[in-house]
Structure formats: C-alpha cells, structure tokens
Design a protein around this motif. Structure first.
Motif, PDB file in Angstrom:
ATOM      1  N   LEU A 117       0.163  -7.111  -2.116  1.00 55.13           N
ATOM      2  CA  LEU A 117      -0.105  -6.149  -3.114  1.00 55.13           C
ATOM      3  C   LEU A 117      -0.945  -4.867  -2.345  1.00 55.13           C
ATOM      4  O   LEU A 117      -0.765  -3.904  -2.694  1.00 55.13           O
ATOM      5  N   ALA A 118      -1.896  -5.551  -1.678  1.00 52.80           N
ATOM      6  CA  ALA A 118      -2.843  -4.666  -0.684  1.00 52.80           C
ATOM      7  C   ALA A 118      -1.713  -3.574   0.251  1.00 52.80           C
ATOM      8  O   ALA A 118      -2.046  -2.573   0.282  1.00 52.80           O
ATOM      9  N   ALA A 119      -0.855  -4.185   0.923  1.00 54.67           N
ATOM     10  CA  ALA A 119      -0.060  -3.474   1.579  1.00 54.67           C
ATOM     11  C   ALA A 119       0.895  -2.474   0.721  1.00 54.67           C
ATOM     12  O   ALA A 119       1.161  -1.240   1.388  1.00 54.67           O
ATOM     13  N   VAL A 120       1.237  -2.831  -0.303  1.00 51.92           N
ATOM     14  CA  VAL A 120       2.092  -1.942  -1.349  1.00 51.92           C
ATOM     15  C   VAL A 120       1.186  -0.788  -1.649  1.00 51.92           C
ATOM     16  O   VAL A 120       1.520   0.382  -1.636  1.00 51.92           O
ATOM     17  N   PHE A 121      -0.126  -1.200  -1.861  1.00 51.30           N
ATOM     18  CA  PHE A 121      -1.192  -0.075  -2.123  1.00 51.30           C
ATOM     19  C   PHE A 121      -1.325   0.650  -1.125  1.00 51.30           C
ATOM     20  O   PHE A 121      -1.368   2.181  -1.242  1.00 51.30           O
ATOM     21  N   PHE A 122      -1.577   0.489   0.224  1.00 49.81           N
ATOM     22  CA  PHE A 122      -1.762   1.235   1.140  1.00 49.81           C
ATOM     23  C   PHE A 122      -0.610   2.141   1.778  1.00 49.81           C
ATOM     24  O   PHE A 122      -0.831   3.308   1.936  1.00 49.81           O
ATOM     25  N   VAL A 123       0.630   1.606   1.414  1.00 52.68           N
ATOM     26  CA  VAL A 123       1.904   2.307   1.723  1.00 52.68           C
ATOM     27  C   VAL A 123       2.113   3.665   0.751  1.00 52.68           C
ATOM     28  O   VAL A 123       2.254   4.579   0.921  1.00 52.68           O
ATOM     29  N   ALA A 124       1.663   3.168  -0.615  1.00 54.17           N
ATOM     30  CA  ALA A 124       1.890   4.244  -1.553  1.00 54.17           C
ATOM     31  C   ALA A 124       0.767   5.226  -1.513  1.00 54.17           C
ATOM     32  O   ALA A 124       1.022   6.485  -1.952  1.00 54.17           O
ATOM     33  N   THR A 125      -0.536   4.760  -1.049  1.00 52.20           N
ATOM     34  CA  THR A 125      -1.635   5.831  -0.723  1.00 52.20           C
ATOM     35  C   THR A 125      -1.131   6.699   0.324  1.00 52.20           C
ATOM     36  O   THR A 125      -1.335   7.829   0.134  1.00 52.20           O
ATOM     37  N   ASN A 159       5.378  10.801  -9.109  1.00 56.69           N
ATOM     38  CA  ASN A 159       5.269  10.191 -10.134  1.00 56.69           C
ATOM     39  C   ASN A 159       5.522   8.791 -10.113  1.00 56.69           C
ATOM     40  O   ASN A 159       4.648   7.592 -10.566  1.00 56.69           O
ATOM     41  N   VAL A 160       6.513   8.320  -9.427  1.00 62.87           N
ATOM     42  CA  VAL A 160       7.140   6.987  -9.154  1.00 62.87           C
ATOM     43  C   VAL A 160       5.878   6.472  -8.195  1.00 62.87           C
ATOM     44  O   VAL A 160       5.503   5.117  -8.600  1.00 62.87           O
ATOM     45  N   VAL A 161       5.762   6.993  -7.101  1.00 65.34           N
ATOM     46  CA  VAL A 161       4.746   6.472  -6.158  1.00 65.34           C
ATOM     47  C   VAL A 161       3.412   6.230  -6.818  1.00 65.34           C
ATOM     48  O   VAL A 161       2.811   5.110  -6.538  1.00 65.34           O
ATOM     49  N   LEU A 162       2.966   7.052  -7.660  1.00 64.32           N
ATOM     50  CA  LEU A 162       1.641   7.054  -8.212  1.00 64.32           C
ATOM     51  C   LEU A 162       1.706   5.820  -9.362  1.00 64.32           C
ATOM     52  O   LEU A 162       0.588   5.088  -9.321  1.00 64.32           O
ATOM     53  N   ALA A 163       2.757   5.573  -9.975  1.00 67.86           N
ATOM     54  CA  ALA A 163       2.891   4.445 -10.822  1.00 67.86           C
ATOM     55  C   ALA A 163       2.957   3.062  -9.841  1.00 67.86           C
ATOM     56  O   ALA A 163       2.194   2.262 -10.418  1.00 67.86           O
ATOM     57  N   VAL A 164       3.476   3.351  -8.786  1.00 66.65           N
ATOM     58  CA  VAL A 164       3.604   1.946  -8.071  1.00 66.65           C
ATOM     59  C   VAL A 164       2.365   1.574  -7.484  1.00 66.65           C
ATOM     60  O   VAL A 164       1.639   0.389  -7.436  1.00 66.65           O
ATOM     61  N   GLN A 165       1.570   2.969  -7.170  1.00 64.85           N
ATOM     62  CA  GLN A 165       0.087   2.527  -6.519  1.00 64.85           C
ATOM     63  C   GLN A 165      -0.955   1.943  -7.646  1.00 64.85           C
ATOM     64  O   GLN A 165      -1.511   1.171  -7.452  1.00 64.85           O
ATOM     65  N   MET A 166      -0.859   2.516  -9.035  1.00 59.39           N
ATOM     66  CA  MET A 166      -1.654   2.128 -10.092  1.00 59.39           C
ATOM     67  C   MET A 166      -1.315   0.597 -10.227  1.00 59.39           C
ATOM     68  O   MET A 166      -2.303  -0.144 -10.599  1.00 59.39           O
ATOM     69  N   SER A 196      -0.159  -1.791  -8.475  1.00 59.05           N
ATOM     70  CA  SER A 196      -0.558  -2.437  -7.476  1.00 59.05           C
ATOM     71  C   SER A 196      -1.899  -2.626  -7.524  1.00 59.05           C
ATOM     72  O   SER A 196      -2.859  -3.813  -7.052  1.00 59.05           O
ATOM     73  N   ALA A 197      -2.697  -1.587  -7.697  1.00 56.67           N
ATOM     74  CA  ALA A 197      -4.105  -1.712  -7.702  1.00 56.67           C
ATOM     75  C   ALA A 197      -4.693  -2.710  -8.908  1.00 56.67           C
ATOM     76  O   ALA A 197      -5.567  -3.493  -8.808  1.00 56.67           O
ATOM     77  N   LEU A 198      -4.118  -2.368 -10.011  1.00 57.14           N
ATOM     78  CA  LEU A 198      -4.488  -3.458 -11.123  1.00 57.14           C
ATOM     79  C   LEU A 198      -3.993  -4.801 -10.844  1.00 57.14           C
ATOM     80  O   LEU A 198      -4.882  -5.823 -11.303  1.00 57.14           O
ATOM     81  N   GLY A 199      -2.836  -5.111 -10.033  1.00 57.00           N
ATOM     82  CA  GLY A 199      -2.534  -6.226  -9.937  1.00 57.00           C
ATOM     83  C   GLY A 199      -3.657  -7.069  -8.878  1.00 57.00           C
ATOM     84  O   GLY A 199      -3.771  -8.246  -8.833  1.00 57.00           O
TER      85      GLY A 199
END
Length: 125
Positions: A62-70, A6-13, A15-18
């Motif tokens: 933010l793209a790097a954070v998004f890919f790591v979360a994915t 759930n935490v990783v999913l929240a970080v991904q969302m 970062s995507a919105l950002g």
C-alpha cells in the motif's frame, strides 16, 4: 484527463486509509516480549509470526501504491496543455501612435471629462 486525475486521487486516498488501518492493527516490536510472559495472546488468525509478515507486506504494498499515485498526481498537476500559457508570457498588443489605449479598445467606455480648472469639484459643507 480530469477522469484520470480523479481515479488516481481516489486510489491514493484509499491506499492512505488502508495504510493507516494496517499500521494501527500491527503490534510493536515490544509486544512479542509481553506475549512471552503471558500478557496477550501470541496466536492469531495467521499464526504466531504469520500476521506480522502479512501485515507488514500489505503495508509495504500500500505504501508503494501511495507513492506511485503521489508521483502520478504530481506529474498530472505539472503538465500543461499546449495552448495554455501565462498572461505574463504573451506579448503586449501594439497600440497605434496618437491614440490612447482606452480609446483604441473596441467597446471601451470613455472617461468623463475633467472640469477646466484641472481638479474635480469637491462639495463643501
């Protein structure tokens, strides 16, 4: 494990919105040519070229954070608990000879008897 997902999913969302917001705020490469001829303002909060560097670097982070979360979500989604397995992978239970599978199961209901003629009685009009 569920809390981590759930935490990783929240970080991904987030970062995507950002990333969506930062991409919408950025100017295209053609905007500099228009600013040179007087349309729009070339000065901004971060300076003439500072905003482009700040926004592009922020988008890259933010793209790097998004890919790591994915990748983390893909890893957690593919990981299985040690005891869990598919129903198809478990071996079938052995049935003793001379008994039917329905009758050997504890608490199983017995099917009603079929009439002696071999066919069920169908009501006629």
């Amino acid at each position: 494990m569920n809390v981590i997902v759930n935490v990783v999913l929240a970080v991904q969302m987030l970062s995507a919105l950002g990333m969506i917001g930062l991409v919408l705020v950025q100017h295209g490469k053609g905007a500099d040519m228009g600013a040179a001829f007087g349309s729009g303002t070339s000065g901004s909060l971060f300076g003439a070229s500072g905003s482009a560097n700040f926004l592009s670097r922020s988008t890259a982070v933010l793209a790097a954070v998004f890919f790591v979360a994915t990748l983390a979500l893909a890893y957690f989604g593919n990981a299985r608990p040690a005891g869990a397995g598919s129903v198809l992978e478990t071996p079938a239970a052995a049935v003793p000879a001379g008994s039917t599978p329905a009758a050997s199961a504890p608490g199983a209901a017995v099917a009603p008897a079929v009439p002696a003629s071999g066919a069920a009685q169908i009501p006629t009009k």
